[in-house]
Motif scaffolding. Structure first.
Motif, PDB file in Angstrom:
ATOM      1  N   HIS A 119      -7.189  16.196  -8.918  1.00  0.00           N
ATOM      2  CA  HIS A 119      -7.045  15.060  -8.003  1.00  0.00           C
ATOM      3  C   HIS A 119      -8.406  14.367  -7.858  1.00  0.00           C
ATOM      4  O   HIS A 119      -9.450  15.015  -7.903  1.00  0.00           O
ATOM      5  N   HIS A 120      -8.372  13.063  -7.670  1.00  0.00           N
ATOM      6  CA  HIS A 120      -9.583  12.245  -7.480  1.00  0.00           C
ATOM      7  C   HIS A 120     -10.446  12.186  -8.745  1.00  0.00           C
ATOM      8  O   HIS A 120     -11.670  12.048  -8.646  1.00  0.00           O
ATOM      9  N   THR A 121      -9.841  12.314  -9.917  1.00  0.00           N
ATOM     10  CA  THR A 121     -10.605  12.081 -11.145  1.00  0.00           C
ATOM     11  C   THR A 121      -9.954  10.932 -11.913  1.00  0.00           C
ATOM     12  O   THR A 121      -8.769  10.639 -11.720  1.00  0.00           O
ATOM     13  N   SER A 167      -4.285   4.695   4.639  1.00  0.00           N
ATOM     14  CA  SER A 167      -5.614   5.260   4.893  1.00  0.00           C
ATOM     15  C   SER A 167      -5.616   6.772   5.162  1.00  0.00           C
ATOM     16  O   SER A 167      -6.249   7.227   6.107  1.00  0.00           O
ATOM     17  N   GLU A 168      -4.929   7.513   4.309  1.00  0.00           N
ATOM     18  CA  GLU A 168      -4.997   8.985   4.422  1.00  0.00           C
ATOM     19  C   GLU A 168      -6.350   9.477   3.920  1.00  0.00           C
ATOM     20  O   GLU A 168      -6.951  10.367   4.514  1.00  0.00           O
ATOM     21  N   GLU A 169      -6.819   8.896   2.804  1.00  0.00           N
ATOM     22  CA  GLU A 169      -8.122   9.295   2.257  1.00  0.00           C
ATOM     23  C   GLU A 169      -9.193   8.967   3.296  1.00  0.00           C
ATOM     24  O   GLU A 169      -9.228   7.855   3.829  1.00  0.00           O
ATOM     25  N   GLY A 170     -10.041   9.954   3.594  1.00  0.00           N
ATOM     26  CA  GLY A 170     -11.015   9.734   4.663  1.00  0.00           C
ATOM     27  C   GLY A 170     -10.425   9.982   6.041  1.00  0.00           C
ATOM     28  O   GLY A 170     -11.082   9.735   7.051  1.00  0.00           O
ATOM     29  N   ALA A 191      -4.707   4.484  -2.193  1.00  0.00           N
ATOM     30  CA  ALA A 191      -5.332   4.891  -3.452  1.00  0.00           C
ATOM     31  C   ALA A 191      -6.775   5.309  -3.186  1.00  0.00           C
ATOM     32  O   ALA A 191      -7.241   5.314  -2.045  1.00  0.00           O
ATOM     33  N   ASN A 192      -7.483   5.669  -4.255  1.00  0.00           N
ATOM     34  CA  ASN A 192      -8.873   6.129  -4.151  1.00  0.00           C
ATOM     35  C   ASN A 192      -9.847   5.053  -4.646  1.00  0.00           C
ATOM     36  O   ASN A 192      -9.493   4.221  -5.478  1.00  0.00           O
ATOM     37  N   ASP A 193     -11.082   5.135  -4.163  1.00  0.00           N
ATOM     38  CA  ASP A 193     -12.161   4.286  -4.672  1.00  0.00           C
ATOM     39  C   ASP A 193     -12.619   4.884  -5.998  1.00  0.00           C
ATOM     40  O   ASP A 193     -13.507   5.740  -6.027  1.00  0.00           O
ATOM     41  N   ALA A 238      -5.306   8.248  -7.708  1.00  0.00           N
ATOM     42  CA  ALA A 238      -5.769   9.472  -8.358  1.00  0.00           C
ATOM     43  C   ALA A 238      -5.458  10.696  -7.514  1.00  0.00           C
ATOM     44  O   ALA A 238      -6.017  11.762  -7.724  1.00  0.00           O
ATOM     45  N   CYS A 239      -4.577  10.527  -6.519  1.00  0.00           N
ATOM     46  CA  CYS A 239      -4.226  11.672  -5.680  1.00  0.00           C
ATOM     47  C   CYS A 239      -2.725  11.931  -5.723  1.00  0.00           C
ATOM     48  O   CYS A 239      -2.262  12.989  -5.353  1.00  0.00           O
ATOM     49  N   GLY A 240      -1.955  10.934  -6.186  1.00  0.00           N
ATOM     50  CA  GLY A 240      -0.507  11.099  -6.266  1.00  0.00           C
ATOM     51  C   GLY A 240       0.251  10.384  -5.166  1.00  0.00           C
ATOM     52  O   GLY A 240       1.472  10.515  -5.067  1.00  0.00           O
ATOM     53  N   HIS A 241      -0.453   9.612  -4.314  1.00  0.00           N
ATOM     54  CA  HIS A 241       0.225   8.943  -3.206  1.00  0.00           C
ATOM     55  C   HIS A 241       1.208   7.877  -3.705  1.00  0.00           C
ATOM     56  O   HIS A 241       2.152   7.532  -2.991  1.00  0.00           O
ATOM     57  N   ASP A 242       0.982   7.356  -4.929  1.00  0.00           N
ATOM     58  CA  ASP A 242       1.967   6.447  -5.537  1.00  0.00           C
ATOM     59  C   ASP A 242       3.311   7.168  -5.686  1.00  0.00           C
ATOM     60  O   ASP A 242       4.365   6.605  -5.384  1.00  0.00           O
TER      61      ASP A 242
HETATM   62 ZN   LIG Z   1      -6.684  12.562  -2.003  1.00  0.00          ZN
END
Ligand SMILES: [Zn+2]
Ligand SMILES: [Zn+2]
Length: 423
Positions: free
Chosen positions: A388-390, A166-169, A103-105, A131-135
């Protein structure tokens, strides 16, 4: 939809996906799939941007409190939240699919206009949000596993389902590749809901121009001193960081293709009359090829060291993330495009798009291609409520079954055999 909403309610950011990864493991084990996890799936010395041990421990406890199997969670100690399973259906090629878990911070919106909040599946974890759809990606991976098991007689070969933390980053792929996640893989597939496929019904079957990137954290350590009485006794870390920042942005551009550099964060100083003894900054480099990113990284390291020497402060550089460049294999993308045209919910198919950003998937894909295999990354259109990311991000869950069907049919095209007579 149920799986997606469960993952959505309990979002976990990079390397803390203990509950998510444990739930995925439990689901796969119920299907009689053997799961590779722990150090066998994630090589600890290749993990990037890992939270502090105390934070990992807290998240581990939270995962158990939120219903994760304690025995599975224990095997993920240290943030080893990646896993894969090999589904063996007789002789044949090895096809891998990558799904991301994190998920996102971000704080999720708590307004009636936001469906997850209205329908009771908004994040219960402060400061974390899917907030990116990884769920949705993780849910598609599990449903695909179930469908493959149900239809096992129709396949010959092996399907490897990779669940990446840990895909984000872009911090997770490297450690999984180092542990062998793509060893022997002939074909790899990855997908994202939405993103450039911003319209429902649109499928982009291949993706080009994944940027290679490296994320660095830098610390300078100097010497504090009275700014009026004894400035000569100070070693100014703030000036070193400023010197580095300006000169990092002055790296000569490369004739070989596009590059990027950004110092996005800089903290230094305690007060007006104190020579600043500490500075910390975060930067990233990018390149359209891994070689170009390596050029930017090499120059960046040299400038950071030199700025430290210039101001006589010590320097520590940490790699906080990074991934390789990538480009989908055109033949495979064309095959996925053909398959997508026949899938329910698909009204428009594009062969390829230029990504112009980074995705950790490209690390898996480029290693598979270097081994002589093929890979593609598809984007499956979904109606999105916001970017995404909002904090108000949500997607139309109808896209989940579209994505699952495209992936299932692609695996069928790669590994399918005639149906057993009389079945
Ligand atoms: Zn993302
Ligand atoms: Zn994403």
């Amino acid at each position: 939809v149920e799986l997606r909403r469960d993952f959505h309610k309990y979002p976990e950011v990079g390397w803390t996906e203990f509950r998510t990864a444990a739930k995925v493991t439990e689901f796969l084990q119920r299907l009689d799939c053997a799961v590779v996890l722990g150090e066998a799936a994630v090589r600890p010395d290749e993990m990037m941007g890992v939270p502090a041990p105390a934070s990992l421990e807290q998240h581990q406890q939270r995962a158990i409190a939120q219903g994760a199997d304690p025995e599975i969670v224990a095997q993920m100690t240290g943030g080893l939240t990646g896993l894969w399973t090999d589904m063996k259906f007789g002789d044949g090629p090895l096809v891998a699919l990558r799904f991301d878990l994190d998920a996102n911070d971000l704080q999720e919106a708590q307004t009636d206009g936001h469906r997850p909040w209205r329908d009771g599946f908004a994040s219960v974890n402060d400061g974390a949000m899917h907030a990116c759809g990884h769920d949705g990606h993780a849910a598609v991976g599990l449903v695909l596993a179930k469908m493959l098991v149900q239809e096992r007689q129709r396949f010959s070969g092996t399907v490897r389902l990779i669940f990446q933390p840990s895909e984000e980053g872009v911090r997770g792929a490297k450690a999984m590749v180092a542990a062998g996640a793509v060893d022997g893989v002939d074909t790899i597939l990855g997908f994202h809901l939405g993103f450039q496929a911003g319209r429902p019904g649109l499928v982009i079957a291949g993706t080009e121009d994944f940027l290679a990137t490296t994320k660095l954290n830098v610390w300078y350590k100097g010497q504090p001193a009275h700014a009026g009485a004894y400035p000569e006794q100070g070693k100014n870390a703030l000036l070193a960081a400023c010197t580095a920042t300006l000169n990092l942005h002055a790296i000569a551009r490369h004739s070989g293709g596009a590059t990027r550099i950004t110092v996005g964060k800089l903290h230094s100083g305690q007060g007006r009359n104190v020579i600043p003894a500490d500075a910390y900054f975060e930067l990233e480099t990018r390149g359209v090829t891994s070689e170009l990113d390596e050029y930017m990284l090499g120059e960046a390291r040299r400038i950071i060291q030199a700025a430290g020497q210039m101001w006589d402060v010590s320097c520590r550089i940490e790699v906080a993330g990074g991934t390789k460049s990538g480009k989908s294999s055109p033949e495979l993308a064309a095959q996925v495009a053909d398959i997508s045209r026949g899938v329910t919910g698909v009204s428009e198919v594009a062969l390829t798009s230029s990504f112009g950003a980074s995705e950790d998937y490209s690390h898996f894909m480029s290693v598979v291609q270097q081994q002589g295999g093929q890979g593609t990354y598809l984007q499956v259109g979904a109606a999105l409520t916001s970017g995404h990311h909002t904090s108000t991000f949500d997607f139309d869950e109808a896209a989940l079954s579209t994505a699952a069907e495209i992936l299932l049919r692609t695996v069928w095209a790669l590994l399918g055999i005639n149906e057993t007579p009389g079945r």
